[in-house]
Design a protein around this motif. Structure first.
Motif, PDB file in Angstrom:
ATOM      1  N   THR A 161      46.558  27.057  38.801  1.00 15.10           N
ATOM      2  CA  THR A 161      45.858  27.910  39.759  1.00 15.10           C
ATOM      3  C   THR A 161      46.531  29.270  39.737  1.00 15.10           C
ATOM      4  OG1 THR A 161      45.196  26.079  41.192  1.00 15.10           O
ATOM      5  CG2 THR A 161      45.279  28.268  42.185  1.00 15.10           C
ATOM      6  N   VAL A 162      45.779  30.318  39.396  1.00 15.68           N
ATOM      7  CA  VAL A 162      46.373  31.648  39.231  1.00 15.68           C
ATOM      8  C   VAL A 162      45.884  32.641  40.289  1.00 15.68           C
ATOM      9  CG1 VAL A 162      46.788  31.358  36.761  1.00 15.68           C
ATOM     10  CG2 VAL A 162      44.601  32.304  37.550  1.00 15.68           C
ATOM     11  N   GLY A 163      45.050  32.185  41.217  1.00 13.58           N
ATOM     12  CA  GLY A 163      44.568  33.085  42.260  1.00 13.58           C
ATOM     13  C   GLY A 163      43.445  32.450  43.044  1.00 13.58           C
ATOM     14  N   ARG A 164      42.777  33.273  43.835  1.00 15.26           N
ATOM     15  CA  ARG A 164      41.647  32.803  44.632  1.00 15.26           C
ATOM     16  C   ARG A 164      40.548  33.853  44.665  1.00 15.26           C
ATOM     17  NH1 ARG A 164      44.805  30.516  50.034  1.00 15.26           N
ATOM     18  NH2 ARG A 164      45.778  28.707  48.999  1.00 15.26           N
ATOM     19  N   ALA A 165      39.319  33.383  44.612  1.00 16.28           N
ATOM     20  CA  ALA A 165      38.174  34.225  44.950  1.00 16.28           C
ATOM     21  C   ALA A 165      38.020  34.142  46.462  1.00 16.28           C
ATOM     22  CB  ALA A 165      36.918  33.723  44.252  1.00 16.28           C
ATOM     23  N   LEU A 166      38.190  35.254  47.145  1.00 15.16           N
ATOM     24  CA  LEU A 166      38.280  35.281  48.602  1.00 15.16           C
ATOM     25  C   LEU A 166      37.158  36.124  49.188  1.00 15.16           C
ATOM     26  CD1 LEU A 166      39.955  34.704  51.237  1.00 15.16           C
ATOM     27  CD2 LEU A 166      41.182  36.840  50.729  1.00 15.16           C
ATOM     28  N   ARG A 167      36.435  35.543  50.126  1.00 15.61           N
ATOM     29  CA  ARG A 167      35.347  36.266  50.792  1.00 15.61           C
ATOM     30  C   ARG A 167      35.947  37.048  51.968  1.00 15.61           C
ATOM     31  NH1 ARG A 167      30.423  35.764  48.335  1.00 15.61           N
ATOM     32  NH2 ARG A 167      30.450  33.501  48.536  1.00 15.61           N
TER      33      ARG A 167
END
Length: 219
Positions: A161-167
């Motif tokens: 896991t290298v990050g997040r798509a964040l709303r």
């Protein structure tokens, strides 16, 4: 750095050498007094890049800002943008009258082909907690988050896991958050949401983007 890389091989070697210095275990500060946004602007008809840093307090009021416009020192190559953008950003940071507690840069950190994007590079060179926030996906795969603000999905690259798509706003396209240095992914996303009260992008980098664009147009 005494010798600034001029070739792809040299730049990739620097990334490989510095990557082990990234601290992904430090949770980072849960509360920060001063947060800096960093972005760059490119002159439309000159081989120049303008680095801009805008520092905000807890109320998201501007307390300091600085810029530096310099000739580019490296070609435009995906995955190696840091070698174009770091020189003016580091100069702009040096021109501040205050020291930020946290850096949020327009770019990638761990979400990078060699797990060492601009946010990681900045964090290692400055020693400051650093977060990367990008407008578009670069590497890895992720699902679209639920439509509510604060929803997220992981960005995965291989088994990592290298990050997040964040709303950051209801029903608005997400941003792509990744660790840079000395901050956990949970904490990074919390800081991004805290600094995004009204727009899609965090206020520090939204203002840095505006400043870099305005200064890069000056002849």
């Amino acid at each position: 750095m005494n010798h600034w890389p001029t070739t792809v091989a040299e730049a990739e070697a620097v990334q490989e050498r510095l990557r082990p210095l990234v601290d992904l275990t430090d949770p980072g500060p849960p509360v920060v007094g001063l947060v800096a946004g960093l972005d760059v602007g490119y002159a439309p008809d000159r081989d120049e890049v303008t680095g801009a840093v805008v520092v905000l307090d807890e109320t998201l009021r501007i307390v300091d800002q600085a810029t530096s416009r310099e000739k580019t020192k490296f070609p435009y190559i995906p995955g190696l943008f840091a070698f174009r953008e770091l020189p003016p950003l580091l100069t702009a940071l040096d021109r501040l009258s205050v020291t930020p507690d946290l850096l949020i840069c327009d770019g990638y950190g761990l979400a990078h082909p060699r797990r060492f994007g601009l946010a990681c590079h900045l964090g290692v060179l400055t020693g400051l907690p650093t977060i990367g926030v990008a407008k578009t996906a670069f590497v890895g795969a992720c699902d679209d988050p639920a439509p509510a603000r604060g929803s997220w999905t992981p960005i995965t690259l291989g088994q990592d896991t290298v990050g997040r798509a964040l709303r950051t706003r209801d029903h608005v396209k997400p941003v792509y958050v990744s660790q840079g240095h000395r901050v956990s992914l949970d904490n990074a996303c919390a800081h991004v949401l805290r600094t995004t009260p009204a727009f899609r992008l965090p206020e520090p980098i939204r203002l840095a983007d505006r400043l870099s664009r305005s200064r890069s147009q000056i002849t």
